[in-house]
Design a protein around this motif. Structure first.
Motif: not given
Length: 281
Positions: A140, A86, A98-99, A93
């Motif tokens: 993120t 990120s 989670d992005l 990540v």
């Protein structure tokens, strides 16, 4: 009232496919105007489409392209595995969920800066721009939520701030988007801090004031496209041995040199398996 800012931005590049070309610095302009705050609705920007009908929408295409370690693409473009860095906070990540895929210039900010007068087709093209590596970026969840629809006067990432501001300016110029007065002040400060140069002081000029908002009909304005530039003579490359960089993060311009926090030297370049510029040894 508006201000017109002409800036020499040696470190900005316009991407065309997989090729990278230096921009002619003398033609770059930003117009400073009051934000247009009426009528915004995120639904006016149709996004995450599957433009090439391969089963993967825009979000998935960005995640696949920007992965440091490529994920496995399953049925209905389900992504498993993979690894990403990120750029906003330098975090690694390992789960696509989670992005967030961030619009460099957020949709609401684009609306306020001129997209309010675009056709629906133009807004869709903007929201799904896979041709320009700077337009969309996987980051993120927390940093994207923190940024929201803020411009650089109100929010800046913790990492890679010069690259961020170069990309912000490039997208605003590419799509002929305006900047507000506070945003312009911040940009001028960062242009100086990041080693870019300004050729003249801003001049005050009048421009039309937007009227009452109605959904504008399609216009004859073509979908914004990268500026055409000559490739005959390479432009100058900005380098700085004092630049602190995050290994593996996206960068510009190609050829720039920086050091990690531990003093290891990195170069902004592509690799045989990745055509996007990242900090690499």
């Amino acid at each position: 009232m508006t201000l017109k800012l002409r800036a020499v931005l040696l470190a900005i590049f316009i991407f065309s496919g997989l090729s990278v070309y230096p921009v002619s610095a003398n033609s770059l302009e930003l117009v400073i105007a009051t934000d247009y705050t009426k009528g915004y609705n995120r639904a006016l920007f149709k996004h995450w489409i599957d433009a090439d009908k391969d089963g993967c929408d825009t979000r998935a295409e960005v995640l696949i392209e920007e992965a440091v370690t490529k994920p496995k693409v399953g049925a209905k473009c389900t992504l498993t595995g993979g690894k990403w860095l990120s750029a906003y906070d330098g975090k690694s990540v390992s789960k696509a969920s989670d992005l967030d895929v961030d619009h460099m210039v957020p949709l609401a900010e684009a609306w306020r800066s001129g997209a309010w007068k675009w056709s629906s087709a133009q807004r869709q093209a903007y929201a799904n721009d896979l041709e320009d590596a700077r337009a969309l970026i996987a980051v993120t969840l927390s940093t994207n939520r923190s940024k929201g629809d803020k411009d650089p006067a109100l929010w800046m990432p913790a990492k890679e701030q010069c690259t961020y501001i170069e990309n912000w300016i490039a997208i605003k110029i590419k799509y002929s988007l305006t900047v507000d007065a506070k945003e312009a002040t911040k940009l001028n400060t960062l242009i100086s801090t990041c080693g870019l140069s300004v050729t003249n002081k801003p001049k005050i000029l009048p421009i039309p004031t937007p009227g009452t908002f109605n959904e504008p009909p399609p216009t004859d304005i073509p979908t914004p496209a990268p500026t055409e530039v000559s490739t005959s003579t390479p432009g100058p490359v900005v380098t700085s041995s004092a630049l602190i960089v995050t290994p593996g993060a996206f960068c510009s311009p190609a050829g720039a040199i920086g050091n990690s926090k531990t003093g290891v030297s990195y170069t902004c370049k592509t690799s045989p398996k990745d055509t996007r510029n990242r900090w690499r040894q």
